[in-house]
Every structure is written in structure tokens, then in C-alpha cells.
Design a protein around this motif. Sequence first.
Motif, short mmCIF file in Angstrom:
data_model
loop_
_atom_site.label_atom_id
_atom_site.label_comp_id
_atom_site.label_asym_id
_atom_site.label_seq_id
_atom_site.Cartn_x
_atom_site.Cartn_y
_atom_site.Cartn_z
N GLY A 58 87.83 -31.92 -45.59
CA GLY A 58 88.09 -32.76 -44.43
C GLY A 58 89.56 -32.79 -44.06
O GLY A 58 89.91 -32.87 -42.88
N ALA A 59 90.45 -32.71 -45.07
CA ALA A 59 91.89 -32.76 -44.80
C ALA A 59 92.41 -31.46 -44.20
O ALA A 59 93.34 -31.46 -43.40
CB ALA A 59 92.64 -33.09 -46.09
N VAL A 60 91.81 -30.35 -44.62
CA VAL A 60 92.21 -29.03 -44.10
C VAL A 60 91.05 -28.53 -43.25
O VAL A 60 90.11 -27.92 -43.76
CB VAL A 60 92.53 -28.06 -45.25
CG1 VAL A 60 93.01 -26.72 -44.68
CG2 VAL A 60 93.57 -28.65 -46.18
N GLN A 61 91.10 -28.80 -41.97
CA GLN A 61 89.99 -28.51 -41.09
C GLN A 61 89.61 -27.03 -41.14
O GLN A 61 90.46 -26.15 -41.04
CB GLN A 61 90.35 -28.89 -39.65
CG GLN A 61 90.52 -30.38 -39.43
CD GLN A 61 89.22 -31.16 -39.68
OE1 GLN A 61 88.15 -30.69 -39.34
NE2 GLN A 61 89.35 -32.34 -40.25
N GLY A 62 88.29 -26.78 -41.29
CA GLY A 62 87.78 -25.42 -41.29
C GLY A 62 87.89 -24.70 -42.61
O GLY A 62 87.45 -23.55 -42.73
N ALA A 63 88.47 -25.35 -43.64
CA ALA A 63 88.65 -24.68 -44.93
C ALA A 63 87.36 -24.67 -45.73
O ALA A 63 86.56 -25.61 -45.68
CB ALA A 63 89.75 -25.37 -45.73
N THR A 64 87.15 -23.59 -46.45
CA THR A 64 86.10 -23.52 -47.46
C THR A 64 86.73 -23.90 -48.79
O THR A 64 87.80 -23.41 -49.14
CB THR A 64 85.51 -22.10 -47.54
OG1 THR A 64 84.96 -21.75 -46.27
CG2 THR A 64 84.42 -22.03 -48.60
N VAL A 65 86.07 -24.78 -49.54
CA VAL A 65 86.66 -25.32 -50.77
C VAL A 65 85.78 -24.96 -51.96
O VAL A 65 84.56 -25.11 -51.94
CB VAL A 65 86.81 -26.85 -50.68
CG1 VAL A 65 87.38 -27.41 -51.98
CG2 VAL A 65 87.73 -27.22 -49.51
N SER A 66 86.43 -24.48 -53.01
CA SER A 66 85.76 -24.19 -54.28
C SER A 66 86.35 -25.11 -55.34
O SER A 66 87.58 -25.20 -55.48
CB SER A 66 85.98 -22.72 -54.67
OG SER A 66 85.50 -22.46 -55.98
N VAL A 67 85.49 -25.80 -56.09
CA VAL A 67 85.95 -26.76 -57.10
C VAL A 67 85.65 -26.23 -58.50
O VAL A 67 84.54 -25.78 -58.78
CB VAL A 67 85.28 -28.14 -56.91
CG1 VAL A 67 85.74 -29.11 -57.98
CG2 VAL A 67 85.59 -28.69 -55.52
N GLN A 68 86.65 -26.29 -59.36
CA GLN A 68 86.52 -25.89 -60.77
C GLN A 68 86.76 -27.12 -61.65
O GLN A 68 87.82 -27.73 -61.58
CB GLN A 68 87.53 -24.79 -61.10
CG GLN A 68 87.59 -24.43 -62.58
CD GLN A 68 88.59 -23.31 -62.85
OE1 GLN A 68 88.82 -22.45 -62.00
NE2 GLN A 68 89.21 -23.34 -64.01
N ILE A 69 85.77 -27.47 -62.47
CA ILE A 69 85.91 -28.62 -63.37
C ILE A 69 86.42 -28.13 -64.72
O ILE A 69 85.84 -27.24 -65.33
CB ILE A 69 84.56 -29.34 -63.55
CG1 ILE A 69 83.92 -29.66 -62.19
CG2 ILE A 69 84.75 -30.62 -64.37
CD1 ILE A 69 84.78 -30.50 -61.29
N ASP A 70 87.50 -28.72 -65.18
CA ASP A 70 88.12 -28.29 -66.43
C ASP A 70 88.91 -29.48 -66.97
O ASP A 70 89.80 -29.99 -66.29
CB ASP A 70 89.04 -27.10 -66.17
CG ASP A 70 89.58 -26.47 -67.45
OD1 ASP A 70 89.62 -27.17 -68.49
OD2 ASP A 70 89.98 -25.30 -67.42
N ASP A 71 88.60 -29.92 -68.17
CA ASP A 71 89.28 -31.09 -68.73
C ASP A 71 90.60 -30.75 -69.42
O ASP A 71 91.24 -31.64 -70.00
CB ASP A 71 88.36 -31.82 -69.71
CG ASP A 71 87.42 -32.78 -68.98
OD1 ASP A 71 87.72 -33.14 -67.84
OD2 ASP A 71 86.38 -33.14 -69.56
#
Length: 328
Positions: free
Chosen positions: A116-129
Motif C-alpha cells: 500500500g505504501a509503494v503503489q503498484g509494488a509486488t511484495v515478497s515476505v520472508q519470515i526469519d527469526d
Amino acid sequence: MGFDVRHLRLVAAIGRAGNLSKAAAALGISQPAVSCQLSRLEKQIGYRLFERHDTGAAPTPMGESLLRRVDAVLPLMDDLLTDIEQRTMADAEPAVLRVGAVCSAIVGRIGGLVAGAVQGATVSVQIDDCVLRLLDMVGDRRLDLAAIKEYPGYEHALPSSVQVTAFMIDPTAVLLPELHPLAARDVIQLTDLRDEEWVLHPVDSSRFHEYLFATCAQLGFRPNIIHQCKSEDATQQLVRSGAISLSQAGSPGHGPGIACRLLGRNALARKHVLAWRRDGLIDTVAADLVSELKTAYWHEARRSPLFDHWVREPGEWELEESRGPIAV
């Protein structure tokens, strides 16, 4: 001979599809081209990788051995190629914004908020502790942003060009058996746990154990950590059997047989922190993103059974602490 990425993709596609025609469609080439490339590869290495038959293609023992390794290696190669591509196009906007995050109450919201903050961006999330790994990945451009946790007085050194803002601090909760005498209280003091048997995550890069032992030492005792466990389910089983553990107060409730109580006097509070590069795209939207993350935090925190005990003064939990690398 040497394998290249094209060979790895070919073998992986055939292994997943079990059929040359379907593998060709997945690769975007013709079926005869797949058949030709596979035959050439088998001739080069001197082993047959797939047995072709009327209904498809089945891996040989050598093919199965190669597939196991391809499944492990290909994601690393893809990540390396993406990293090289983005390094060579440092001034261009990345095709995919890569976000790293530790487990927290807002981990499920961060991808959507970044998009939402970067309009038009595709976002990939990596979970790592592993906090240090996430910070290093931001520093060397393998991640564009990381949402981490830090502990007051035990913050991490930052890679060059990385900026961080701590935007929330939240309390810690105690998990204990439902019939434990301390479960009758709404708030438990850290000194009340001096004689308990603890179960915690193993020592990691978060510096939490340093924070815990130093805090307890100031109160005149050393926590008796009997069990170490990475699994939340196994931790809860140990708590039901008599141990005590710690949890984020903003996390949802726990299973039957477990009481969740607030730890008093803000003991062992943690900070939620956003990390990004000052020369990256996120730098232009960081302030707005921090504001959205605060809102998301309170929205998710309301799911916690302890919510009413610590939000009487919401402002005291909101932060605006920013820092960059320390000049040497």
C-alpha cells in the motif's frame, strides 16, 4: 561437465510435471526442445535421468538423486541471480520488494502495508527469526526492508547505510499452568518467577537471553531455564506440565490448560523496529509506513486477552526512535 541454471530448471520442471509436454509448457518452450535438451544433458553426464513412457516421465535413481539436490540449490541460484540483477540496477525500482520479518503480532500485515505504501509494488515476505541475518540482508540489498524486534539497551550494530526506527514497545506476558497459584493474579512480577522452572527458545542472535539474565541479576536471582524449545506447540505442552514461559503480550490467546498473565513494571519489554537502506525506495515512504504499522499493531493487539491491561495509556507504548550506523 558443469551444470548451469538452465539445466537445473529443465530437470526441476520435468520432475514436477512428470511429463515432457507439461514441463515444456512450464518452461515456455516446445516439447521437442525439452526432449532434445534432456537427451543432450543425459549424454553429457553419462546417466539416464528419466524413463520416458506413454503416460509421462519417471525419474531414475540418478534422476531422483539429482532432483533432491536441485530442489535445494535452485532457490539459492534464483536468489543469487535476483541479487545480481538488482545490484546492477541499483538506481531502478525493484520489480519485487523483498521484506523480511520476525514473528510478531503484525507479521501478517506487513506485506500488505508495504504494498500500500509503494503503489503498484509486488511484495515478497520472508519470515526469519534471526535478526542479524535480516539486518545483513537489508545491508547487502537482498532485502529492501525488515521488521525486527530489539530489546532496550541490547540493540544491534547496523550495516552501512541501514536506518532503523523503533515504533512500538510492548510488554511481555507469562505463560503458566492454568492451576498455578500465580494464575490467580492479573499481573505477575518478574521476581515472582525466581523459583520456577522455565522453558525458553534456545539462545539466538536476538540478544534476549542477555537482556533476561541482566534484568534478573538486577533483581537478585538467575532464571532456572530447564528446557529449551523452538516449537510453540511443544513449549505449551511443557507449560501444561508445570514449566513457565514468556510470550509477547500482543499475541493471541493460548490453548487450554494455560494461563497468560501480564508481566508487571514493563519488565522485559521489547521494541518493534523497522530497518531499511537510506539509499533505497523504502526511504521515501518510511515515515508513512511507520505510522501505518502503529495502527496495525493496535488493531492486532486487540485480539490479545491481555489487551485491556496495558492500553490504558496507549501513548506510552508508541515510539519514534531512529538511528543509523555508528561512525567509527
